[in-house]
Every structure is written in C-alpha cells, then in structure tokens.
Write a protein that holds these residues in place. Structure first.
Motif, mmCIF file in Angstrom:
data_model
loop_
_atom_site.group_PDB
_atom_site.id
_atom_site.type_symbol
_atom_site.label_atom_id
_atom_site.label_comp_id
_atom_site.label_asym_id
_atom_site.label_seq_id
_atom_site.Cartn_x
_atom_site.Cartn_y
_atom_site.Cartn_z
ATOM 1 N N CYS A 34 -6.349 -0.132 -2.574
ATOM 2 C CA CYS A 34 -5.143 0.686 -2.506
ATOM 3 C C CYS A 34 -3.936 -0.235 -2.369
ATOM 4 O O CYS A 34 -3.786 -0.950 -1.385
ATOM 5 C CB CYS A 34 -5.179 1.644 -1.324
ATOM 6 N N MET B 122 -9.762 1.534 1.984
ATOM 7 C CA MET B 122 -8.782 1.479 0.904
ATOM 8 C C MET B 122 -8.582 0.040 0.401
ATOM 9 O O MET B 122 -7.457 -0.413 0.235
ATOM 10 C CB MET B 122 -7.434 2.057 1.385
ATOM 11 N N MET C 77 0.245 4.280 0.398
ATOM 12 C CA MET C 77 -0.163 5.296 1.384
ATOM 13 C C MET C 77 0.454 5.018 2.757
ATOM 14 O O MET C 77 0.759 5.941 3.495
ATOM 15 C CB MET C 77 -1.692 5.330 1.512
ATOM 16 N N THR C 78 0.616 3.727 3.091
ATOM 17 C CA THR C 78 1.073 3.366 4.432
ATOM 18 C C THR C 78 2.383 2.586 4.443
ATOM 19 O O THR C 78 2.999 2.448 5.489
ATOM 20 C CB THR C 78 0.007 2.512 5.137
ATOM 21 N N TYR D 287 -6.650 -2.083 5.329
ATOM 22 C CA TYR D 287 -7.677 -1.043 5.282
ATOM 23 C C TYR D 287 -8.787 -1.449 4.316
ATOM 24 O O TYR D 287 -9.051 -0.763 3.333
ATOM 25 C CB TYR D 287 -7.052 0.287 4.837
ATOM 26 N N CYS E 299 0.869 -1.178 0.000
ATOM 27 C CA CYS E 299 0.000 0.000 0.000
ATOM 28 C C CYS E 299 0.906 1.229 0.000
ATOM 29 O O CYS E 299 1.642 1.446 0.970
ATOM 30 C CB CYS E 299 -0.890 0.001 1.241
#
Length: 181
Positions: free
Chosen positions: A174, A171, A150-151, A167, A148
């Motif tokens: 994602c 997400m 984003m993280t 998530y 991911c």
C-alpha cells in the motif's frame, strides 16, 4: 516602441520568476567541496547517511526492531559528521536545525525496541529527511518519496517498488511514489 519595451519587461519578469521558482538543483559532491579527494569523502558520507536511513526503513519492513536500533545508531553518527556546504546563511541555519531534529528522531528510534514507537518516529524522520534530500542524495542513486494513501505516512526508498514499513503485514504494497530525485 512602448509595446516592445513592455514585451521585454514581461519576458524578463517571466524569466526571473521561472528562475526563482525552479526546484533546488542537486549539487555533486565535487561542486560542494571543490577537490576530488574531499568530493570522494563527501560522497561516501552521503552514501552512509542514505544506507543507514534505508536500513531503518528495511528493518521496519521486516518488523526487526533490533535492526532498526542498529541502523538508527549508525544514522546518528553519520548525520553528526555531515556538514552542509554552499548554502546561504538562512538555508544553512534551516538545514542545520533540520539535521538536529533528524538526529533526535533517530535517537528516539535507537532508544526503544518498540516497533510501533520506531515506526511513529520513522514517519517524522522521513518527512524531515525528504525536506533536505538534495543534500544527502548520492550522485548515482535515485530516491523516491513514497506515501501510504490510507494513513498519509511517508518514507523514502531507493526502489520504485512499494514496501510499506509501517504496515508490512496488512498493507505491504500500500503506497505510491509521490516524488523522485
């Protein structure tokens, strides 16, 4: 003649360098153990390890903490049976240490019904699992390291389609495939 010698040395050096930096080759179960009967058992164990791991991942996608406990318990049993083959002493020690750490992470997942704690441990487990994935990969299975962006969380999937286990509500899709084997 000196140029020919120099060219030969450069060619030889380049060949050795390429051989040294090449990615570890995935050995088939038969190459690891030598007999068809043992190879069949080894392949079944590899499939069990990956099925258990993927079961945890898929349970987290569904936010099913009870399912994650069940598959983590199976993963502990499967990893405990798994013996590494055809490795140098140094690589054997490294892989054995990694397996021990993976068992401890699976035990942490199995010991709680807190989905957030399970997801936190799963990220660490996934990183460890990918570091030795060539030893656990069943022969006719493709595996994908997914991340991911984003993280920075990582997981392994047997499908290129993204289903983010960390998530799933916000997400689910994602992520991206970062590597495959």
């Amino acid at each position: 003649m000196p140029n020919m010698k120099r060219s030969l040395i450069i060619l030889l050096s380049a060949t050795l360098w390429l051989g040294y930096t090449a990615k570890a080759q995935v050995l088939t179960s038969l190459q690891e153990v030598g007999t068809p009967e043992l190879a069949q058992k080894r392949e079944a164990l590899k499939e069990s390890v990956m099925t258990s791991y993927l079961g945890i991942k898929n349970s987290l996608v569904k936010s099913d903490s009870v399912g994650a406990v069940k598959f983590a318990t199976e993963l502990i049993a499967n990893l405990s049976q798994f013996k590494f083959k055809k490795l140098s002493l140094e690589k054997m020690n490294e892989a054995t240490t990694t397996r021990k750490e993976m068992i401890e992470l699976a035990q942490s997942i199995a010991a709680t019904k807190s989905i957030n704690k399970q997801r936190s441990e799963m990220d660490k487990l996934s990183v460890k699992m990918w570091s030795v994935i060539e030893r656990f990969k069943p022969e006719k299975t493709s595996l994908y390291k997914q991340v991911c962006p984003m993280t920075g969380t990582t997981w392994i999937s047997d499908d290129k389609a993204i289903q983010n286990p960390y998530y799933p509500k916000n997400m689910l899709t994602c992520g991206e495939v970062k590597a495959s084997i």
